[in-house]
Design an enzyme around this catalytic site. Sequence first.
Site, PDB file in Angstrom:
ATOM      1  N   LYS A 124      10.562   5.540  11.605  1.00  0.00           N
ATOM      2  CA  LYS A 124       9.125   5.352  11.353  1.00  0.00           C
ATOM      3  C   LYS A 124       8.701   3.969  11.845  1.00  0.00           C
ATOM      4  O   LYS A 124       9.211   2.953  11.393  1.00  0.00           O
ATOM      5  CB  LYS A 124       8.830   5.488   9.849  1.00  0.00           C
ATOM      6  CG  LYS A 124       7.399   5.100   9.454  1.00  0.00           C
ATOM      7  CD  LYS A 124       7.137   5.282   7.952  1.00  0.00           C
ATOM      8  CE  LYS A 124       5.774   4.711   7.548  1.00  0.00           C
ATOM      9  NZ  LYS A 124       5.518   4.809   6.094  1.00  0.00           N
ATOM     10  N   ASP A 161       0.496  -0.811   7.835  1.00  0.00           N
ATOM     11  CA  ASP A 161      -0.022   0.309   7.050  1.00  0.00           C
ATOM     12  C   ASP A 161      -1.059  -0.187   6.040  1.00  0.00           C
ATOM     13  O   ASP A 161      -0.717  -0.693   4.982  1.00  0.00           O
ATOM     14  CB  ASP A 161       1.137   1.007   6.314  1.00  0.00           C
ATOM     15  CG  ASP A 161       0.667   2.210   5.508  1.00  0.00           C
ATOM     16  OD1 ASP A 161      -0.492   2.633   5.685  1.00  0.00           O
ATOM     17  OD2 ASP A 161       1.477   2.731   4.718  1.00  0.00           O
ATOM     18  N   LYS A 204      -5.219   0.880   0.809  1.00  0.00           N
ATOM     19  CA  LYS A 204      -4.335   0.322  -0.216  1.00  0.00           C
ATOM     20  C   LYS A 204      -5.027  -0.840  -0.917  1.00  0.00           C
ATOM     21  O   LYS A 204      -5.893  -1.491  -0.343  1.00  0.00           O
ATOM     22  CB  LYS A 204      -3.059  -0.218   0.451  1.00  0.00           C
ATOM     23  CG  LYS A 204      -2.089   0.826   0.932  1.00  0.00           C
ATOM     24  CD  LYS A 204      -0.862   0.179   1.550  1.00  0.00           C
ATOM     25  CE  LYS A 204       0.128   1.215   2.040  1.00  0.00           C
ATOM     26  NZ  LYS A 204       0.723   2.027   0.988  1.00  0.00           N
ATOM     27  N   ASP A 216       6.465  -1.912   7.504  1.00  0.00           N
ATOM     28  CA  ASP A 216       6.467  -0.444   7.498  1.00  0.00           C
ATOM     29  C   ASP A 216       7.047   0.147   8.790  1.00  0.00           C
ATOM     30  O   ASP A 216       7.088   1.363   8.958  1.00  0.00           O
ATOM     31  CB  ASP A 216       5.041   0.078   7.249  1.00  0.00           C
ATOM     32  CG  ASP A 216       5.025   1.406   6.515  1.00  0.00           C
ATOM     33  OD1 ASP A 216       6.066   1.783   5.926  1.00  0.00           O
ATOM     34  OD2 ASP A 216       3.978   2.075   6.529  1.00  0.00           O
ATOM     35  N   GLU A 267       0.990   8.497   5.758  1.00  0.00           N
ATOM     36  CA  GLU A 267       0.946   8.596   7.223  1.00  0.00           C
ATOM     37  C   GLU A 267       2.329   8.671   7.851  1.00  0.00           C
ATOM     38  O   GLU A 267       2.471   9.180   8.960  1.00  0.00           O
ATOM     39  CB  GLU A 267       0.168   7.399   7.793  1.00  0.00           C
ATOM     40  CG  GLU A 267       0.985   6.114   8.003  1.00  0.00           C
ATOM     41  CD  GLU A 267       1.548   5.511   6.722  1.00  0.00           C
ATOM     42  OE1 GLU A 267       1.020   5.831   5.643  1.00  0.00           O
ATOM     43  OE2 GLU A 267       2.517   4.740   6.798  1.00  0.00           O
ATOM     44  N   ARG A 293       5.001  10.435   7.149  1.00  0.00           N
ATOM     45  CA  ARG A 293       5.441  11.818   7.392  1.00  0.00           C
ATOM     46  C   ARG A 293       4.651  12.456   8.534  1.00  0.00           C
ATOM     47  O   ARG A 293       5.160  13.340   9.224  1.00  0.00           O
ATOM     48  CB  ARG A 293       5.312  12.617   6.079  1.00  0.00           C
ATOM     49  CG  ARG A 293       3.905  12.725   5.557  1.00  0.00           C
ATOM     50  CD  ARG A 293       3.849  13.100   4.073  1.00  0.00           C
ATOM     51  NE  ARG A 293       4.101  11.952   3.203  1.00  0.00           N
ATOM     52  CZ  ARG A 293       4.102  12.009   1.872  1.00  0.00           C
ATOM     53  NH1 ARG A 293       3.884  13.156   1.253  1.00  0.00           N
ATOM     54  NH2 ARG A 293       4.331  10.925   1.155  1.00  0.00           N
TER      55      ARG A 293
HETATM   56  N1  BES Z   1       4.578   2.741   3.684  1.00  0.00           N
HETATM   57  C1  BES Z   1       4.184   3.375   2.477  1.00  0.00           C
HETATM   58  C2  BES Z   1       5.327   3.449   1.469  1.00  0.00           C
HETATM   59  C3  BES Z   1       5.636   2.184   0.724  1.00  0.00           C
HETATM   60  C4  BES Z   1       4.791   1.715  -0.260  1.00  0.00           C
HETATM   61  C5  BES Z   1       6.811   1.518   0.961  1.00  0.00           C
HETATM   62  C6  BES Z   1       5.117   0.579  -0.961  1.00  0.00           C
HETATM   63  C7  BES Z   1       7.143   0.379   0.259  1.00  0.00           C
HETATM   64  C8  BES Z   1       6.281  -0.096  -0.714  1.00  0.00           C
HETATM   65  C9  BES Z   1       3.727   4.797   2.748  1.00  0.00           C
HETATM   66  O1  BES Z   1       3.092   4.999   3.955  1.00  0.00           O
HETATM   67  C10 BES Z   1       2.772   5.168   1.685  1.00  0.00           C
HETATM   68  O2  BES Z   1       1.733   4.570   1.625  1.00  0.00           O
HETATM   69  N2  BES Z   1       3.134   6.125   0.853  1.00  0.00           N
HETATM   70  C11 BES Z   1       2.314   6.538  -0.226  1.00  0.00           C
HETATM   71  C12 BES Z   1       2.360   8.030  -0.323  1.00  0.00           C
HETATM   72  C13 BES Z   1       1.358   8.602  -1.269  1.00  0.00           C
HETATM   73  C14 BES Z   1      -0.029   8.413  -0.738  1.00  0.00           C
HETATM   74  C15 BES Z   1       1.659  10.062  -1.464  1.00  0.00           C
HETATM   75  C16 BES Z   1       2.847   5.880  -1.495  1.00  0.00           C
HETATM   76  O3  BES Z   1       4.075   5.778  -1.641  1.00  0.00           O
HETATM   77  O4  BES Z   1       2.046   5.428  -2.298  1.00  0.00           O
HETATM   78 ZN    ZN Z   2       3.561   3.707   5.430  1.00  0.00          ZN
HETATM   79 MN    MN Z   3       1.017   4.621   3.825  1.00  0.00          MN
END
Ligand code: BES
Ligand code: ZN
Ligand code: MN
Length: 520
Positions: free
Chosen positions: A290, A295, A302, A313, A374, A376
Amino acid sequence: ESNNIAASKLESFSGVPEQQASIKGSAIMDVRHHVCAPDALAAMSCDALLLVVAGDRPDKALAAPLAAILKAALAGGDFELKAGKALYVHAPQGVKAQRVVFAAAGAGSATPGAKAFRSAVLKGLAQLKDGGAKHLAVAWGGDVELDAAHAEALVTAVHDATYVYRYTKPSAPAAGKLAKVSLLCRQADTKAVGQGLKRGQAIANGMLLARECANRPANHCTPTYLAEQAKKLGKEYGCKVDVLDRKAVEKLGMGSFLAVAQGSHEPLRFIVAHYNGAGAKVAPVVLVGKGITFDTGGISIKPSAEMDEMKFDMGGAASVLGTLRAVAELKPKLNLVCIIPTCENMPGGAAVKPGDVVTSMSGQTIEILNTDAEGRLILCDALTYAERFKPAVVVDIATLTGACVVALGHHHSGLFCADDAVAEQMLDASRAALDPCWRMPLDEEYDEALKSNFADMANVGPRAGGAITAAMFLKRFTAKLPWAHLDVAGTAWRSGAQKGATGRPVGLLTHFVLGRVADR
Ligand code: BES
Ligand code: ZN
Ligand code: MN
């Protein structure tokens, strides 16, 4: 191939001039082993002597004057035979080395493994930090002989402890003077130790590349930049590297990847790198990383606290590049394909919106209910693309979910794998590399969560089990492939005062890839 654009012709909107220099290997180039009897340690010529001691009476494994110093320190209460304890002694009489450090690898057992050895080495190195030692010699006071795992652990630990990020902080103290490391063995047969040192050097160089890429801020480390790094690696090690731009990705029908990239002015890249160590007919190992270089969450934006950490990310992509470097350096007889979909996830007038439905390269439609899920969305198209290589196995690596951090914290990466044999190989590799991962479930029941009224699937489920539903989403794109998924959201970087990339899981991946040779 028309899709293969030269790195020099790519333009970037980052506002940062193109970097000419490639990320270098480690400054510690000279790593070797010597045979050295316990009574010769005091005469060893080096700047610093690190003695890792174990067992109840480690002084017995040493000779005077080192045995006497250790005995007196223990008797005086200045040192304890407990993991985590270390003692610095400056210029002791009768010892050639100016600096001597004793580091305990735990009492009781005389046979601590590579993990205890590594911890002790790290504690010992902390005592030498900021010192002037250029040549470090490390000796082992345990009853067992040193093996390849100890050797590898020593090299990766030394690199880990001496890494300094300076690229955008030239005022940072220069990396230490350490340039040479000697591992002192008692046994005459040191072949395995030599191999361990070599593997450690390769993994350390891969980790360094991964760390350096991930630490660079998102205005420096853009998709274009990652593609340049891949090209440079390709040049250096003779690997073919293809870089696809948006037009090529459109032609392939990667509607899901394109949807994520469309909100950013920074052009996307789709990187495909090949290491060919075996015949063309040998099915390759495929790694998919990835590469979200930043992000924001997109329209599902966020919170701003700690959002800076979303420059990490692309940690999965960085670990894939690092593994490619380690593998290319070790030249095993296998084929490896590295695939990196990379872009930014930004809000804006052109950004994808919650509820938008896109068609992935597989033909399956996806309702994007949350633009922050995003990772996935870019991985699913890369996994479909991987089918063309008829892989022996595909592993994707992604900082995918906050839920994985909640589940496993910062020690284990999350391993998702429907195939028990592949899962065991991954777990074995993680143990050998001291780069732990933990297997998580993938039962059919979790798939329910991805139901959508408007598309073949939604890109998110409810909060509960978020790391698993993310993996279930990817599973829908890997029906034709033996596949494993590593969620490294908790392990690819550290937050807080020690904020920075870790270089994980390059060790795990390198061991996994190397293990696939013996497999055939
Ligand atoms: N890159 C993030 C995952 C992440 C968040 C890694 C915090 C490390 C610390 C990913 O793209 C993401 O935002 N995932 C969301 C998914 C949710 C919207 C289903 C998450 O984990 O909040
Ligand atoms: Zn992400
Ligand atoms: Mn994300």
